[in-house]
Design a protein around this motif. Sequence first.
Motif, mmCIF file in Angstrom:
data_model
loop_
_atom_site.group_PDB
_atom_site.id
_atom_site.type_symbol
_atom_site.label_atom_id
_atom_site.label_comp_id
_atom_site.label_asym_id
_atom_site.label_seq_id
_atom_site.Cartn_x
_atom_site.Cartn_y
_atom_site.Cartn_z
ATOM 1 N N LEU A 162 5.409 0.271 8.433
ATOM 2 C CA LEU A 162 4.308 0.784 7.606
ATOM 3 C C LEU A 162 4.820 1.387 6.300
ATOM 4 O O LEU A 162 4.210 1.203 5.239
ATOM 5 C CB LEU A 162 3.498 1.815 8.395
ATOM 6 C CG LEU A 162 2.704 1.272 9.591
ATOM 7 C CD1 LEU A 162 2.081 2.411 10.377
ATOM 8 C CD2 LEU A 162 1.655 0.278 9.143
ATOM 9 N N ALA A 163 5.954 2.089 6.348
ATOM 10 C CA ALA A 163 6.528 2.689 5.142
ATOM 11 C C ALA A 163 6.963 1.610 4.154
ATOM 12 O O ALA A 163 6.679 1.708 2.955
ATOM 13 C CB ALA A 163 7.712 3.583 5.510
ATOM 14 N N LEU A 190 5.958 -1.435 -0.837
ATOM 15 C CA LEU A 190 5.855 -2.728 -1.523
ATOM 16 C C LEU A 190 4.420 -3.069 -1.921
ATOM 17 O O LEU A 190 4.172 -4.127 -2.499
ATOM 18 C CB LEU A 190 6.421 -3.844 -0.638
ATOM 19 C CG LEU A 190 7.911 -3.746 -0.316
ATOM 20 C CD1 LEU A 190 8.315 -4.830 0.659
ATOM 21 C CD2 LEU A 190 8.741 -3.824 -1.593
ATOM 22 N N GLY A 191 3.478 -2.182 -1.599
ATOM 23 C CA GLY A 191 2.068 -2.406 -1.958
ATOM 24 C C GLY A 191 1.408 -3.517 -1.156
ATOM 25 O O GLY A 191 0.463 -4.138 -1.628
ATOM 26 N N MET A 192 1.914 -3.760 0.016
ATOM 27 C CA MET A 192 1.358 -4.826 0.859
ATOM 28 C C MET A 192 0.146 -4.310 1.633
ATOM 29 O O MET A 192 0.069 -3.139 1.974
ATOM 30 C CB MET A 192 2.416 -5.332 1.841
ATOM 31 C CG MET A 192 3.640 -5.906 1.160
ATOM 32 S SD MET A 192 4.940 -6.293 2.334
ATOM 33 C CE MET A 192 4.506 -7.966 2.724
#
Length: 161
Positions: free
Chosen positions: A92-93, A98-100
């Motif tokens: 999650l981090a 990465l803005g995913m």
Amino acid sequence: VHSRSDAHKWYESMQDELKSMEENKTFKIVKKPHNNIKITSNRWVYKKKPQPDDSMRCESRLCARGFNVIPGVHYTNSFAPTLSHVSLRTFLAISSKLGMRIHNIDIRTAFLCGKLTKALYMAIPNGYIPRNSQEAKLIKDGLAVCLLLKSIYGLVNSANI
């Protein structure tokens, strides 16, 4: 659920589950091999699942009663791969950095894909509609069983397959 006013929705849900199993070639109807063979029983589990539009979907799952299977005969391993909290937080981090975008999906037939390596027979589920006259005759005569070809919910090793 069979006596409820919405019983038809549950029946449709059961037929959807059986259709998924048929499409995935999860089991086939065969003549019971001999009297000494262990036949695993089954049961339907019913659940209402919320949908994105705030409606509820009736969901039925055919579950083998896995406590009837014999270790070493019907299966050898019973562990299930799981995700640790550390791995999830790391994932999650990195995704956030990465803005995913992360999406949650529900795979309705997740357990119906693993192929069984040992013969396992299950009783004919309630609501099963014979696909041909041969199946109908076997069921009517009480000689039919399901030969499980793939894993289903309730087997001890389902998550491992």
